[in-house]
Design a protein around this motif. Structure first.
Motif, PDB file in Angstrom:
ATOM      1  N   TRP A  39      71.357  17.676  22.431  1.00 48.61           N
ATOM      2  CA  TRP A  39      70.589  18.604  22.362  1.00 48.61           C
ATOM      3  C   TRP A  39      69.200  18.009  21.580  1.00 48.61           C
ATOM      4  O   TRP A  39      69.555  17.239  20.517  1.00 48.61           O
ATOM      5  N   PRO A  40      67.964  18.070  21.803  1.00 47.96           N
ATOM      6  CA  PRO A  40      66.935  17.709  21.025  1.00 47.96           C
ATOM      7  C   PRO A  40      66.666  18.236  19.658  1.00 47.96           C
ATOM      8  O   PRO A  40      66.916  19.419  19.415  1.00 47.96           O
ATOM      9  N   VAL A  41      66.899  17.220  18.730  1.00 48.89           N
ATOM     10  CA  VAL A  41      66.646  17.634  17.131  1.00 48.89           C
ATOM     11  C   VAL A  41      65.764  16.716  16.513  1.00 48.89           C
ATOM     12  O   VAL A  41      65.308  15.755  16.902  1.00 48.89           O
ATOM     13  N   GLY A  42      65.211  17.175  15.346  1.00 47.90           N
ATOM     14  CA  GLY A  42      64.387  16.450  14.640  1.00 47.90           C
ATOM     15  C   GLY A  42      62.940  16.421  14.985  1.00 47.90           C
ATOM     16  O   GLY A  42      62.206  15.354  14.651  1.00 47.90           O
ATOM     17  N   GLY A  43      62.693  17.299  15.753  1.00 47.24           N
ATOM     18  CA  GLY A  43      61.213  17.292  15.955  1.00 47.24           C
ATOM     19  C   GLY A  43      61.099  16.724  17.588  1.00 47.24           C
ATOM     20  O   GLY A  43      59.993  16.868  18.222  1.00 47.24           O
ATOM     21  N   VAL A  44      62.170  16.550  18.352  1.00 47.28           N
ATOM     22  CA  VAL A  44      62.089  16.027  19.895  1.00 47.28           C
ATOM     23  C   VAL A  44      61.937  17.536  20.529  1.00 47.28           C
ATOM     24  O   VAL A  44      62.582  18.367  20.307  1.00 47.28           O
ATOM     25  N   VAL A  45      60.918  17.096  21.476  1.00 48.49           N
ATOM     26  CA  VAL A  45      60.931  18.349  22.538  1.00 48.49           C
ATOM     27  C   VAL A  45      60.811  17.600  23.808  1.00 48.49           C
ATOM     28  O   VAL A  45      60.777  16.397  24.005  1.00 48.49           O
ATOM     29  N   GLU A  46      61.639  18.473  24.890  1.00 47.45           N
ATOM     30  CA  GLU A  46      62.107  17.788  26.144  1.00 47.45           C
ATOM     31  C   GLU A  46      60.716  17.952  27.130  1.00 47.45           C
ATOM     32  O   GLU A  46      61.292  17.917  28.348  1.00 47.45           O
ATOM     33  N   TYR A  47      59.783  17.331  26.716  1.00 45.86           N
ATOM     34  CA  TYR A  47      58.774  16.971  27.424  1.00 45.86           C
ATOM     35  C   TYR A  47      57.824  15.662  27.183  1.00 45.86           C
ATOM     36  O   TYR A  47      58.115  15.370  26.057  1.00 45.86           O
ATOM     37  N   PRO A  48      57.196  15.400  27.929  1.00 52.63           N
ATOM     38  CA  PRO A  48      56.389  13.999  27.632  1.00 52.63           C
ATOM     39  C   PRO A  48      55.226  14.345  26.577  1.00 52.63           C
ATOM     40  O   PRO A  48      54.957  15.424  25.989  1.00 52.63           O
ATOM     41  N   VAL A  49      54.850  13.161  26.085  1.00 54.40           N
ATOM     42  CA  VAL A  49      54.027  13.197  24.663  1.00 54.40           C
ATOM     43  C   VAL A  49      52.983  14.136  24.450  1.00 54.40           C
ATOM     44  O   VAL A  49      52.787  14.774  23.583  1.00 54.40           O
ATOM     45  N   LEU A  50      52.034  14.075  25.551  1.00 53.40           N
ATOM     46  CA  LEU A  50      51.024  14.943  25.221  1.00 53.40           C
ATOM     47  C   LEU A  50      51.367  16.557  25.171  1.00 53.40           C
ATOM     48  O   LEU A  50      50.737  17.239  24.594  1.00 53.40           O
ATOM     49  N   THR A  51      52.179  16.896  25.993  1.00 51.36           N
ATOM     50  CA  THR A  51      52.695  18.364  25.935  1.00 51.36           C
ATOM     51  C   THR A  51      53.307  18.471  24.469  1.00 51.36           C
ATOM     52  O   THR A  51      53.061  19.464  23.761  1.00 51.36           O
ATOM     53  N   GLY A  52      54.101  17.624  23.988  1.00 49.24           N
ATOM     54  CA  GLY A  52      54.605  17.687  22.665  1.00 49.24           C
ATOM     55  C   GLY A  52      53.614  17.676  21.558  1.00 49.24           C
ATOM     56  O   GLY A  52      53.915  18.439  20.652  1.00 49.24           O
ATOM     57  N   VAL A  53      52.584  17.058  21.636  1.00 48.62           N
ATOM     58  CA  VAL A  53      51.315  17.091  20.713  1.00 48.62           C
ATOM     59  C   VAL A  53      50.660  18.519  20.883  1.00 48.62           C
ATOM     60  O   VAL A  53      50.523  19.117  19.972  1.00 48.62           O
ATOM     61  N   PHE A  54      50.813  18.910  22.079  1.00 48.87           N
ATOM     62  CA  PHE A  54      50.030  20.284  22.236  1.00 48.87           C
ATOM     63  C   PHE A  54      50.681  21.325  21.811  1.00 48.87           C
ATOM     64  O   PHE A  54      50.058  22.316  21.170  1.00 48.87           O
ATOM     65  N   ILE A  55      52.256  21.189  21.862  1.00 47.27           N
ATOM     66  CA  ILE A  55      53.013  22.136  21.247  1.00 47.27           C
ATOM     67  C   ILE A  55      52.714  22.356  19.618  1.00 47.27           C
ATOM     68  O   ILE A  55      52.886  23.374  19.104  1.00 47.27           O
ATOM     69  N   TRP A  56      52.879  20.867  19.168  1.00 42.55           N
ATOM     70  CA  TRP A  56      52.759  20.863  17.705  1.00 42.55           C
ATOM     71  C   TRP A  56      51.338  21.618  17.172  1.00 42.55           C
ATOM     72  O   TRP A  56      51.486  22.002  16.326  1.00 42.55           O
ATOM     73  N   ALA A  57      50.275  21.058  17.851  1.00 47.17           N
ATOM     74  CA  ALA A  57      49.001  21.531  17.407  1.00 47.17           C
ATOM     75  C   ALA A  57      49.122  23.205  17.496  1.00 47.17           C
ATOM     76  O   ALA A  57      48.443  23.719  16.547  1.00 47.17           O
ATOM     77  N   SER A  58      49.548  23.529  18.620  1.00 47.30           N
ATOM     78  CA  SER A  58      49.602  25.403  18.864  1.00 47.30           C
ATOM     79  C   SER A  58      50.286  25.780  17.511  1.00 47.30           C
ATOM     80  O   SER A  58      50.018  26.989  17.288  1.00 47.30           O
ATOM     81  N   ALA A  59      51.161  25.038  17.068  1.00 44.64           N
ATOM     82  CA  ALA A  59      52.196  25.941  16.028  1.00 44.64           C
ATOM     83  C   ALA A  59      51.566  25.607  14.751  1.00 44.64           C
ATOM     84  O   ALA A  59      52.061  26.250  13.750  1.00 44.64           O
ATOM     85  N   ILE A  60      50.628  24.900  14.384  1.00 38.25           N
ATOM     86  CA  ILE A  60      50.172  24.689  13.048  1.00 38.25           C
ATOM     87  C   ILE A  60      49.680  25.778  12.287  1.00 38.25           C
ATOM     88  O   ILE A  60      50.227  26.160  11.219  1.00 38.25           O
ATOM     89  N   PRO A  61      48.943  26.740  12.874  1.00 41.02           N
ATOM     90  CA  PRO A  61      48.675  27.803  12.517  1.00 41.02           C
ATOM     91  C   PRO A  61      49.746  29.002  12.240  1.00 41.02           C
ATOM     92  O   PRO A  61      49.489  30.119  11.666  1.00 41.02           O
ATOM     93  N   ALA A  62      50.749  28.908  12.824  1.00 44.24           N
ATOM     94  CA  ALA A  62      51.639  29.791  13.371  1.00 44.24           C
ATOM     95  C   ALA A  62      52.983  30.067  12.212  1.00 44.24           C
ATOM     96  O   ALA A  62      53.370  29.152  11.684  1.00 44.24           O
ATOM     97  N   ALA A  63      53.330  31.100  12.150  1.00 41.58           N
ATOM     98  CA  ALA A  63      54.408  31.727  11.059  1.00 41.58           C
ATOM     99  C   ALA A  63      55.376  32.490  11.963  1.00 41.58           C
ATOM    100  O   ALA A  63      56.530  32.465  11.127  1.00 41.58           O
ATOM    101  N   THR A  64      55.177  32.800  13.027  1.00 37.02           N
ATOM    102  CA  THR A  64      56.201  33.450  13.807  1.00 37.02           C
ATOM    103  C   THR A  64      56.223  33.211  15.413  1.00 37.02           C
ATOM    104  O   THR A  64      55.237  32.422  15.611  1.00 37.02           O
ATOM    105  N   ASP A  65      57.152  33.570  16.007  1.00 36.72           N
ATOM    106  CA  ASP A  65      57.172  33.113  17.392  1.00 36.72           C
ATOM    107  C   ASP A  65      56.098  33.791  18.267  1.00 36.72           C
ATOM    108  O   ASP A  65      55.497  33.463  19.081  1.00 36.72           O
ATOM    109  N   ALA A  66      55.463  34.957  17.671  1.00 34.94           N
ATOM    110  CA  ALA A  66      54.523  35.929  18.208  1.00 34.94           C
ATOM    111  C   ALA A  66      53.106  35.042  18.036  1.00 34.94           C
ATOM    112  O   ALA A  66      52.137  35.110  18.737  1.00 34.94           O
ATOM    113  N   ASP A  67      52.834  34.563  16.644  1.00 40.48           N
ATOM    114  CA  ASP A  67      51.797  33.652  16.390  1.00 40.48           C
ATOM    115  C   ASP A  67      51.604  32.495  17.343  1.00 40.48           C
ATOM    116  O   ASP A  67      50.655  32.390  17.721  1.00 40.48           O
ATOM    117  N   PHE A  68      53.053  31.854  17.538  1.00 45.16           N
ATOM    118  CA  PHE A  68      53.057  30.745  18.181  1.00 45.16           C
ATOM    119  C   PHE A  68      52.409  30.987  19.731  1.00 45.16           C
ATOM    120  O   PHE A  68      52.080  30.278  20.459  1.00 45.16           O
TER     121      PHE A  68
END
Length: 483
Positions: free
Chosen positions: A123-152
């Motif tokens: 299983w991916p751990v330590g920041g790995v997501v199971e998608y290519p890199v631009l999707t991974g960065v997009f996921i990270w950027a979307s989560a920056i202001p989020a504190a809950t899964d609803a925010d995300f």
């Protein structure tokens, strides 16, 4: 002086001026070159605005559908409560976005890939997501202001929505009101915010757009190669989002090799144009490499883990593919011989389907004078969807632009949407029955039957569409050629 291929309408000696002047299409042999009502017709600015507004409304409905899983309370990790794990299946509001808030360090705002790896369990751990890199960065950027899964979910939707709107705008520019298939279709409600598909769909759609309606049409000694190079960049970016646009590079190379429409878009150039075709290949490859290299340097193990995870993924109840339902390794998911067989058959048969699609496209080129790179791309996508060991429900979003851009029977489209609806709803009700319901055989019940209808219905339709696409005409109109 160039000649017009057999069966094509004779072009005027001079093109009309203006970017949006879209004269009659130079048709392929046997097409009669007659434009059908409502197909390829230009939309006015007001029409494009209306189309985009309708798409926006659909996207709002898509968000509301997924947001039913949010809250009303949250635990210390920001996970929706109560009973999130059960509700997402029972209420059919599941999304990968909310689900992966926990378990990939997204909630901890860890920059992806740099420090990650795969656990001993794979299983991916330590920041790995199971998608290519631009999707991974997009996921990270979307989560920056989020504190809950609803925010995300909310911030992800806000960042994803412009990609969906841009896609409908391009489709509307190319194929007119037929773009309603994207704008108001059920798949956009079901899957717009299910996963992170909208950016990659835009990359693929934009590649088709720039080749046939984009820049470089006039004022360049190599208009075709200029457009194809820009499209190759977009396809390389698409690979860095979700891989599948990379398969469109080969038919684009063949389109350039054969001189584009009528074999004469870059007049005076040697035919076949091997240098142009190789330029397309190296541009796409160079784009993908340029995007990935920084992550390889920063954290090779984490970067590699995203691809390794997909390579090691087993055909199980989560993959929704013909391989699980056909070979049924369900009694023992660790069934090594079966999984190894799937690991060989799936890529080999996919590659064979690509070769067949390109070969049939070549035969059509010899008859008609133009290599049908969009129909071949659509057929290759069918081969990928049918034969890959994973067929997630949201992959339907990849196929919808092909329904818009190519003239296939409405019955095929409607049948596919019905089969997809059975899958998109049935799969999560089935998971609910498996994990929380009282049942004997997991294949009993309405939900299981709906899933089987979805799996085998889509599979049969993908086989039919593979050949339907290869004989289909484009619905979009292109610039008039000069002689």
């Amino acid at each position: 002086m160039s000649t017009v291929p057999a069966g094509a309408a004779a072009p005027e000696s001079q093109p009309r001026s203006g970017e949006d002047d879209v004269p009659e299409e130079v048709g392929s042999a046997g097409d009669g070159a007659a434009e059908r009502p409502g197909v390829g017709a230009r939309l006015t600015s007001l029409g494009l605005v209306l189309l985009t507004v309708l798409c926006g409304i659909t996207l709002v409905l898509g968000f509301v559908n997924k947001d039913r899983c949010s809250g009303p309370r949250f635990d210390e990790w920001g996970r929706s409560q109560p009973d999130f794990d059960m509700r997402r299946y029972e209420d059919v509001c599941y999304s990968d976005i909310q689900t992966l808030w926990i378990g990939r360090d997204i909630d901890r705002h860890v920059f992806p890939y740099v420090h990650g790896s795969l656990s001993e369990e794979g299983w991916p751990v330590g920041g790995v997501v199971e998608y290519p890199v631009l999707t991974g960065v997009f996921i990270w950027a979307s989560a920056i202001p989020a504190a809950t899964d609803a925010d995300f979910l909310l911030y992800s939707a806000l960042l994803l929505a412009p990609f969906g709107l841009a896609t409908v705008w391009l489709l509307g520019r190319m194929s007119g009101w037929r773009a309603l298939l994207w704008a108001i279709g059920p798949p956009l409600v079901l899957y717009a915010f299910h996963n992170w598909e909208l950016p990659v769909v835009l990359c693929a759609t934009a590649a088709f757009y720039v080749v046939h309606r984009g820049w470089g049409r006039r004022g360049s000694d190599r208009p075709l190669l200029t457009r194809a190079t820009a499209a190759a960049v977009l396809l390389g970016l698409g690979f860095a989002f979700k891989v599948y646009p990379a398969i469109f590079v080969l038919p684009l190379m063949l389109y350039v090799l054969t001189g584009g429409r009528g074999g004469r878009e870059d007049d005076g150039r040697p035919s076949p144009d091997w240098k142009g075709a190789l330029r397309v290949a190296f541009t796409a490859l160079g784009t993908a490499v340029a995007v990935n290299v920084p992550f390889m340097v920063a954290g090779f193990e984490g970067w590699r883990a995203s691809f390794t995870f997909q390579l090691l993924r087993k055909a199980d109840i989560t993959t929704n593919s013909i391989w699980f339902w056909g070979l049924r390794p369900s009694s023992n998911p660790e069934n090594v011989p079966v999984q190894e067989l799937i690991g060989v058959l799936s890529p080999v048969l996919m590659l064979m389907s690509f070769v067949v699609a390109c070969a049939i496209g070549w035969a059509r080129y010899q008859r008609e004078g133009s290599y049908p790179w969009v129909p071949v791309s659509a057929a290759m996508l069918c081969g990928f969807l049918l034969l890959h060991k994973v067929h997630s429900p949201q992959y339907t979003l990849w196929l919808i632009p092909m329904f818009v851009l190519l003239r296939v029977r409405w019955g095929w489209i409607l049948a596919y949407l019905v089969a997809d609806l059975a899958m998109g709803i049935g799969i999560f009700r089935w998971y609910y029955e498996i994990f929380y319901g009282e049942h004997g055989d997991i294949l009993d019940g309405f939900a299981a039957q709906a899933v089987m209808i979805g799996v085998w219905g889509r599979a049969a339709l993908l086989v039919a569409l593979f050949f339907a696409f290869l004989s289909a005409k484009e619905t979009f109109r292109r610039e008039r050629l000069t002689v």
